[in-house]
Design an enzyme around this catalytic site. Structure first.
Site: not given
Length: 377
Positions: A128, A356, A359
């Protein structure tokens, strides 16, 4: 005597030039897999070739008011990375440019990039974080292409952005471990096959430029691991040192590249791991608004050491794009709680809101990776 000496020098230089071509004939035949203009520090197989002109991996982040190069209204961004749309109150994280010591990374020029990759397939392969980079690259180029002349298509685990007038596709292929993860055996368990890769690799054939990453899934703990067993040959293995498993998986990938790709037709780049800034390793990313100014100590992650070792043993010239240190400074660039649109009440309590720190907000840090990628090409 002078004429004999001159003749000897000419013969020596001719021999030296021929020897260089034998060391890397592909560079001569293709105009070079070497880098133009701002030469980039690369790891090249059959020994390490370091270019002393510029090491892109070592430098500092400088504030640049002219950035970002696009905004979070880019239609190809996934919700989880559109931090401004999700309510992040600060935006300085969008305005930092990576400045290597001793040289500069050219500002991304969409038309120039598309001209360089005309009639080519670029494929970004990995997890990802690589999807994060793919969205960044698509947003960097899409603004110069008329709406009717661009589209996205899907094919199983891959998606492709098409710039029709340039006959170019920028593709992402989901393969976070590179090797094959399947279900099977008693209880239909999840089995990670350390020596199988063809089911994924068949999609990579025919690409002109391949960019890989693979590290994050290999370091997941038992609770978050994506497999129940490793398998190598006919041996089913319950436990293995993660870095040993990573080395075996990368070696399977390396063998496939060596046997199946032609360096005169395909360029291969491997991007190093993107660091997390989570609480477990003493970092955090919530409410961080500036890059780290320095490190108290330099740490080289285990996956990077394993990756460097595998690349050095390959016969195919793979370029290591080392973004690990430069990205470690950027604890301010993660979505944190702004991975979705949250309510005012959630902002005040911050209870039950997942953060998060892996990312990256877009626009943001991956744009610099793509400026480096453009310079490489």
């Amino acid at each position: 005597m002078a004429s004999f000496f001159f003749f000897f020098i000419i013969i020596f230089l001719s021999f030296f030039h021929s020897a260089l071509l034998l060391l890397n004939p592909a560079d001569h035949e293709t105009g070079g897999l070497a880098v133009q203009a701002d030469d980039i520090n690369i790891v090249q197989t059959r020994g390490v070739l370091w270019n002393n002109k510029c090491d892109f991996s070592v430098g500092k982040w400088v504030y640049d008011q002219s950035y970002p190069l696009y905004d979070s209204t880019c239609p190809y961004l996934s919700t989880a990375v559109t931090c401004q749309k999700n309510g992040r109150p600060d935006s300085d994280y969008e305005k930092w440019k990576w400045k290597p010591y001793g040289c500069s990374v050219p500002r991304f020029d969409a038309l120039r990039f598309l001209a360089k990759v005309r009639r080519k397939r670029i494929m970004l392969v990995g997890d990802s974080i690589m999807r994060n980079q793919w969205e960044s690259l698509v947003c960097l180029v899409q603004g110069v292409i008329p709406t009717a002349r661009k589209r996205v298509t899907y094919n199983g685990p891959s998606m492709a952005f098409h710039a029709m007038d340039f006959e170019t596709s920028i593709e992402f292929f989901w393969a976070p471990l590179l090797v094959e993860l399947k279900r099977g055996g008693p209880g239909n368990k999840r089995i990670l096959h350390l020596d199988l890769i063809e089911e994924n690799a068949r999609y990579w054939r025919g690409a002109d430029i391949l960019v890989f990453d693979s590290a994050h899934w290999w370091t997941h703990s038992d609770q978050t691991s994506s497999w129940d067993y490793y398998m190598e040959g006919n041996s089913l293995i319950r436990n293995m040192n993660p870095m040993v498993a990573y080395q075996k998986g990368l070696s399977t990938w390396a063998k496939w590249v060596d046997l199946n790709l032609d360096p005169r037709k395909t360029r291969v780049i491997f991007r190093s791991m993107s660091p997390r800034h989570n609480r477990q390793n003493g970092w955090k990313c919530y409410n961080q608004k500036q890059p780290l100014p320095f490190f108290s100590h330099q740490h080289v992650p285990g996956p990077l050491i394993v990756l460097q070792g595998v690349l050095k043993r390959m016969s195919f010239p793979v370029y290591l794009q080392d973004i690990t240190t430069m990205t470690a400074f950027r604890r301010d660039g993660h979505p944190s709680i702004y991975r979705k649109l949250i309510t005012q009440e959630e902002k005040q309590k911050l209870e039950g809101v997942s953060s998060d720190c892996s990312h990256w907000c877009l626009p943001g840090v991956p744009d610099s990776w793509n400026e480096m990628l453009s310079a490489l090409l």
